[in-house]
Design a protein around this motif. Structure first.
Motif, PDB file in Angstrom:
ATOM      1  N   PRO A 192      37.959  26.096  51.785  1.00  0.00           N
ATOM      2  CA  PRO A 192      38.410  27.172  50.570  1.00  0.00           C
ATOM      3  C   PRO A 192      40.290  26.689  50.535  1.00  0.00           C
ATOM      4  CG  PRO A 192      38.056  28.382  51.755  1.00  0.00           C
ATOM      5  CD  PRO A 192      37.483  26.821  52.381  1.00  0.00           C
ATOM      6  N   LEU A 193      40.339  26.585  52.276  1.00  0.00           N
ATOM      7  CA  LEU A 193      42.054  26.371  52.434  1.00  0.00           C
ATOM      8  C   LEU A 193      42.519  27.580  52.623  1.00  0.00           C
ATOM      9  CD1 LEU A 193      43.124  22.747  51.493  1.00  0.00           C
ATOM     10  CD2 LEU A 193      42.120  23.745  53.790  1.00  0.00           C
ATOM     11  N   PRO A 194      44.031  28.217  52.919  1.00  0.00           N
ATOM     12  CA  PRO A 194      44.334  26.786  53.695  1.00  0.00           C
ATOM     13  C   PRO A 194      43.755  27.294  55.372  1.00  0.00           C
ATOM     14  CG  PRO A 194      44.894  29.357  53.740  1.00  0.00           C
ATOM     15  CD  PRO A 194      44.585  29.487  53.079  1.00  0.00           C
ATOM     16  N   ARG A 195      43.823  26.144  56.246  1.00  0.00           N
ATOM     17  CA  ARG A 195      42.776  25.945  57.338  1.00  0.00           C
ATOM     18  C   ARG A 195      43.723  26.343  57.901  1.00  0.00           C
ATOM     19  NH1 ARG A 195      43.061  19.589  58.173  1.00  0.00           N
ATOM     20  NH2 ARG A 195      45.009  18.841  57.589  1.00  0.00           N
TER      21      ARG A 195
ATOM     22  N   GLU B 237      48.797  39.481  46.760  1.00  0.00           N
ATOM     23  CA  GLU B 237      48.408  39.440  48.044  1.00  0.00           C
ATOM     24  C   GLU B 237      49.061  37.844  48.393  1.00  0.00           C
ATOM     25  OE1 GLU B 237      44.115  38.904  49.477  1.00  0.00           O
ATOM     26  OE2 GLU B 237      44.742  40.144  50.855  1.00  0.00           O
ATOM     27  N   PRO B 238      49.805  36.374  49.066  1.00  0.00           N
ATOM     28  CA  PRO B 238      49.718  35.603  49.260  1.00  0.00           C
ATOM     29  C   PRO B 238      48.789  34.621  48.995  1.00  0.00           C
ATOM     30  CG  PRO B 238      50.813  36.561  51.643  1.00  0.00           C
ATOM     31  CD  PRO B 238      49.424  37.360  50.770  1.00  0.00           C
ATOM     32  N   SER B 239      49.508  33.288  48.436  1.00  0.00           N
ATOM     33  CA  SER B 239      48.655  32.421  48.003  1.00  0.00           C
ATOM     34  C   SER B 239      49.677  31.102  47.999  1.00  0.00           C
ATOM     35  CB  SER B 239      48.182  32.700  46.182  1.00  0.00           C
ATOM     36  OG  SER B 239      47.107  31.870  46.188  1.00  0.00           O
ATOM     37  N   THR B 240      48.852  30.395  48.035  1.00  0.00           N
ATOM     38  CA  THR B 240      49.694  28.441  47.252  1.00  0.00           C
ATOM     39  C   THR B 240      48.518  28.372  46.568  1.00  0.00           C
ATOM     40  OG1 THR B 240      50.381  28.491  49.061  1.00  0.00           O
ATOM     41  CG2 THR B 240      50.079  26.349  48.173  1.00  0.00           C
ATOM     42  N   ARG B 241      47.360  27.866  47.061  1.00  0.00           N
ATOM     43  CA  ARG B 241      46.632  26.705  45.706  1.00  0.00           C
ATOM     44  C   ARG B 241      45.764  27.947  44.443  1.00  0.00           C
ATOM     45  NH1 ARG B 241      46.045  24.954  50.617  1.00  0.00           N
ATOM     46  NH2 ARG B 241      46.517  27.816  50.944  1.00  0.00           N
ATOM     47  N   THR B 242      45.607  29.208  44.427  1.00  0.00           N
ATOM     48  CA  THR B 242      44.688  29.757  43.564  1.00  0.00           C
ATOM     49  C   THR B 242      45.878  29.746  42.791  1.00  0.00           C
ATOM     50  OG1 THR B 242      43.362  30.396  45.057  1.00  0.00           O
ATOM     51  CG2 THR B 242      43.889  31.788  42.409  1.00  0.00           C
ATOM     52  N   ARG B 243      47.110  30.758  42.729  1.00  0.00           N
ATOM     53  CA  ARG B 243      48.433  30.719  41.908  1.00  0.00           C
ATOM     54  C   ARG B 243      48.629  29.879  41.132  1.00  0.00           C
ATOM     55  NH1 ARG B 243      53.752  31.694  41.858  1.00  0.00           N
ATOM     56  NH2 ARG B 243      54.311  31.163  43.738  1.00  0.00           N
TER      57      ARG B 243
ATOM     58  N   MET C  98      44.598  37.987  38.396  1.00  0.00           N
ATOM     59  CA  MET C  98      45.204  39.011  39.902  1.00  0.00           C
ATOM     60  C   MET C  98      44.579  38.997  40.945  1.00  0.00           C
ATOM     61  SD  MET C  98      44.772  43.253  39.819  1.00  0.00           S
ATOM     62  CE  MET C  98      44.002  44.297  40.759  1.00  0.00           C
ATOM     63  N   ARG C  99      45.070  38.848  42.211  1.00  0.00           N
ATOM     64  CA  ARG C  99      44.757  38.971  43.724  1.00  0.00           C
ATOM     65  C   ARG C  99      45.457  39.925  44.363  1.00  0.00           C
ATOM     66  NH1 ARG C  99      45.473  34.411  47.763  1.00  0.00           N
ATOM     67  NH2 ARG C  99      43.451  33.592  47.079  1.00  0.00           N
ATOM     68  N   HIS C 100      44.736  40.182  45.092  1.00  0.00           N
ATOM     69  CA  HIS C 100      44.352  41.930  45.317  1.00  0.00           C
ATOM     70  C   HIS C 100      44.071  42.189  47.198  1.00  0.00           C
ATOM     71  CE1 HIS C 100      45.142  46.632  46.182  1.00  0.00           C
ATOM     72  NE2 HIS C 100      46.037  46.618  45.204  1.00  0.00           N
TER      73      HIS C 100
ATOM     74  N   GLN D 166      35.130  38.932  46.592  1.00  0.00           N
ATOM     75  CA  GLN D 166      34.841  38.077  46.490  1.00  0.00           C
ATOM     76  C   GLN D 166      36.045  36.971  45.207  1.00  0.00           C
ATOM     77  OE1 GLN D 166      32.239  37.075  43.715  1.00  0.00           O
ATOM     78  NE2 GLN D 166      30.837  38.228  44.946  1.00  0.00           N
ATOM     79  N   HIS D 167      35.069  35.890  45.753  1.00  0.00           N
ATOM     80  CA  HIS D 167      36.059  35.690  45.070  1.00  0.00           C
ATOM     81  C   HIS D 167      35.881  34.444  43.934  1.00  0.00           C
ATOM     82  CE1 HIS D 167      39.945  32.879  45.164  1.00  0.00           C
ATOM     83  NE2 HIS D 167      40.276  31.974  46.086  1.00  0.00           N
ATOM     84  N   PRO D 168      35.973  34.714  43.239  1.00  0.00           N
ATOM     85  CA  PRO D 168      34.890  34.256  42.163  1.00  0.00           C
ATOM     86  C   PRO D 168      34.965  32.342  41.273  1.00  0.00           C
ATOM     87  CG  PRO D 168      35.460  35.598  41.135  1.00  0.00           C
ATOM     88  CD  PRO D 168      35.629  36.407  42.062  1.00  0.00           C
TER      89      PRO D 168
HETATM   90  N1   CP Z   1      41.399  29.197  48.531  1.00  0.00           N
HETATM   91  C1   CP Z   1      42.427  30.104  48.370  1.00  0.00           C
HETATM   92  O1   CP Z   1      42.306  31.048  47.390  1.00  0.00           O
HETATM   93  O2   CP Z   1      43.852  29.568  48.729  1.00  0.00           O
HETATM   94  P1   CP Z   1      45.081  29.910  48.930  1.00  0.00           P
HETATM   95  O3   CP Z   1      44.961  31.459  49.236  1.00  0.00           O
HETATM   96  O4   CP Z   1      46.240  29.373  49.277  1.00  0.00           O
HETATM   97  O5   CP Z   1      45.384  30.920  46.960  1.00  0.00           O
END
Ligand code: CP
Length: 299
Positions: free
Chosen positions: A259-262, A45-51, A98-100, A126-128
């Motif tokens: 948690p962003l994105p806003r 799944e898309p991510s900026t911060r977490t990845r 892993m994100r799914h 969850q997003h622990p």
């Molecule tokens: N907070 C958060 O999970 O941001 P991303 O989706 O950009 O990883």
């Protein structure tokens, strides 16, 4: 071998230990103690911060990073199963992040993988690791995790960060105020969780009147990708938003987290206010994830 799939996989002492490690890493961010390790960051799944913060955390600890940032770049696009994919990745790495998009996918992966799995977000569940960085941000700005008045705003139904955070903070005598439209109210299972622990909470449909007694204002994005009906998203997407003009009569310690994105739930005129903490919060993710890697690698 210990995985982190739900925040409930950590007890209170383990959470505090990770926060202490994060504090140490913030003071000294370059500690190449895992230069014999390979970490796989696999994001369906898309991510900026977490990845990127996981990759930055691994790099600062000296580990090498492999992985992918979208399903389209994997052999799942050719029909391979998630089970076979996880078996392959665990052949190549010492730990998997892993994100799914499916609730429960990270738990499933942890049962297949021959190495620990860290859940970087599974569906609306969850997003622990976000929760641990949220806790780090709360402790850093408030000096304590105890007795916080926490107002959670927006998509409380699909917002996985809300679900993990309220469970984690239940160890620290909080009071919650939930602000959402009725369609995105906090699900019954989380209300039952709080009831079973005698944790007080109130529910509201407007942010008006809810900020003045708050220590932590936790704003969230409406999770467009989880809606079955696009028209339903259109109807609710702009119902909850925070503007700088609403930040009068606030407690001096108030901090705004997200948690962003806003999208539009926090107006940009809030960004320069002293209460705005969401960009620093995201930065804290690197140190917290260094702490998570360190704790899990040493199990
Ligand atoms: N907070 C958060 O999970 O941001 P991303 O989706 O950009 O990883």
């Amino acid at each position: 071998m210990k995985s982190l799939i739900s925040i409930n996989d950590f007890n209170k002492e383990e959470m505090l230990h990770v926060l202490d490690l994060a504090e140490k890493y913030e003071a000294e961010p370059n500690c190449p103690i895992f230069n014999d390790k390979v970490i796989a960051c696999i994001f369906f799944e898309p991510s900026t911060r977490t990845r990127l913060s996981f990759e930055a955390a691994a790099s600062r600890l000296g580990a090498r990073v492999i992985g992918f940032a979208s399903l389209a770049a994997t052999s799942i696009a050719k029909g391979e199963s998630l089970k076979d994919t996880i078996k392959m990745v665990s052949n190549y790495a010492d730990m998997i992040v892993m994100r799914h998009h499916l609730d429960g996918a990270a738990r499933y992966a942890s049962e297949i993988a021959g190495c620990p799995v860290i859940n970087a977000g599974d569906g609306a569940n969850q997003h622990p690791t976000q929760t641990l960085l949220d806790m780090y941000s709360i402790r850093k700005t408030q000096g304590t995790l105890e007795n916080m008045s926490i107002t959670m705003v927006g998509d409380l139904k699909y917002g996985r960060t809300v679900h993990s955070l309220l469970q984690a903070m239940s160890h620290f005598n909080p009071r919650f105020h939930f602000v959402s439209c009725p369609e995105l109210a906090i699900p019954a299972e989380y209300r039952h969780f709080l009831d079973s622990r005698n944790i007080p909470y109130t529910e509201h449909h407007t942010l008006e009147g809810q900020i003045s007694n708050t220590d932590i204002l936790y704003m969230t994005r409406i999770q467009q990708e989880r809606f079955q009906d696009p028209m339903e998203y259109e109807r609710v997407k702009n119902l909850m938003s925070l503007d700088a003009s609403m930040l009068t009569d606030t407690k001096p310690n108030l901090r705004i987290l997200h948690p962003l994105p806003r999208i539009k739930e926090i107006a940009t005129n809030v960004d320069d206010r002293p209460e705005a903490y969401y960009f620093e919060q995201a930065r804290n993710g690197v140190f917290t994830r260094m702490g998570i890697f360190t704790y899990l690698m040493n199990q």
